[in-house]
Scaffold this motif. Sequence first.
Motif: not given
Length: 406
Positions: A41-61
């Motif tokens: 759970k702790k590792r998954a929470e860390e991955m979620l936090s990193e994803l939220r910080r670095t996530f970039v919405p996909p560009k439209p086709e």
Amino acid sequence: MVSGHLRIQNGIYQCIISYNDYNGKRKTKSISTGLVAKGNKKRAEEMLSELRRTFVPPKPERGENEFREDMLFSDFIPLWLSAIEKTVKPTTYSSYWNMAMKKILPYFEVKKLKLNEVKASHIQNFCIHELKSIGANSVKHEYVLLHKMFKYAYRMDLVVNNPVEKVDPPKIMPFEGKPFTADELQKLLDATKDDRMGLVILVTAMYGLRRSEVLGLRWRAIDFQNNLLTINHTLTEVNVKGTTELHAADSTKNKSSRRTLPLSESVKVRLLALKAQQEENRKLCGNAYNKDWLDYVFVNEVGDIIRPSYIESVFPRILKKCGLEHRRFHDLRHTCATLMNQQKVPLKQVQVYLGHSDIQTTSNIYTHLSWDDKTETLEAMEKAVKLPEFDGTKSAWDSVKMPKTS
């Protein structure tokens, strides 16, 4: 804004990311962590936090984000918003976005109409639909926005005409605020003299400021040595794509709104006392004091700016506590104009003082005349026109010979 949460699917942690796409629509995306649920759970929470910080919405086709004649009107709306975003003020864009995405798009999305298929009858039906739930003034704003959209589409050669031009806008009733009387304003100022909002109310009423102007007042704009107060900065709250943000700008509503006014001794004394109190608060709070708004006059004890939404929520409660009838905070500005009128201040001086772009706007505020004003106006008319002497009411029957009765 990117948000997210964890979900277990088939024994594996999934990161569920929620975000706004390039058109402002809220979407979700599931990304597997590859971690089994047990003991991770702790590792998954860390991955979620990193994803939220670095996530970039996909560009439209390719092609999805381009104007086309045969595109759906509901697809045109977010593209139009993106196209005009940098050409208008943030507050204007906020208004456009909320009307377009929350009112216009949902209605037309279910119609599945292409941009070049929208007719005047569709616009008329939309206005009729809206009038069932909101006032004519609000529908008029939506009508104007639709006109802007199709005007843009016409300029881009996407439609052959603007269907909105064939539809009459809703008839609106001019809104009249209700200014405070001198006695009511005195009661309000007396009741709030020790309140955080007291000086905000006093400065707003004395100078007839807009809410954005009083909250945007900075210490650098006050010249205590020469007793001058300059209005050249505003603070507003904008809500775009589901996110509310503060917008500070070195601009005012119009060119005339940028003005320098004399600083009265009564206001000066109170402002200097507030400045000293803020300096003391900063020492007491130390690193906990919010230093983002150090130059702003109206902040709370820990340095947080007083937000427009706070004014909207607390002002009605203050009035109720004072036993005063409900009014808008903006009616303090109308009060300033009305009281100056009662003191016989010339209209042109009031226009400059309030920062109106034209004198007609100032004149409209003078519809709030007191009973004494109306009486004085009537007396002036009676002096100007000499009325004929009155010798009683004559009946139309006086000239008619009635038959004698036996």
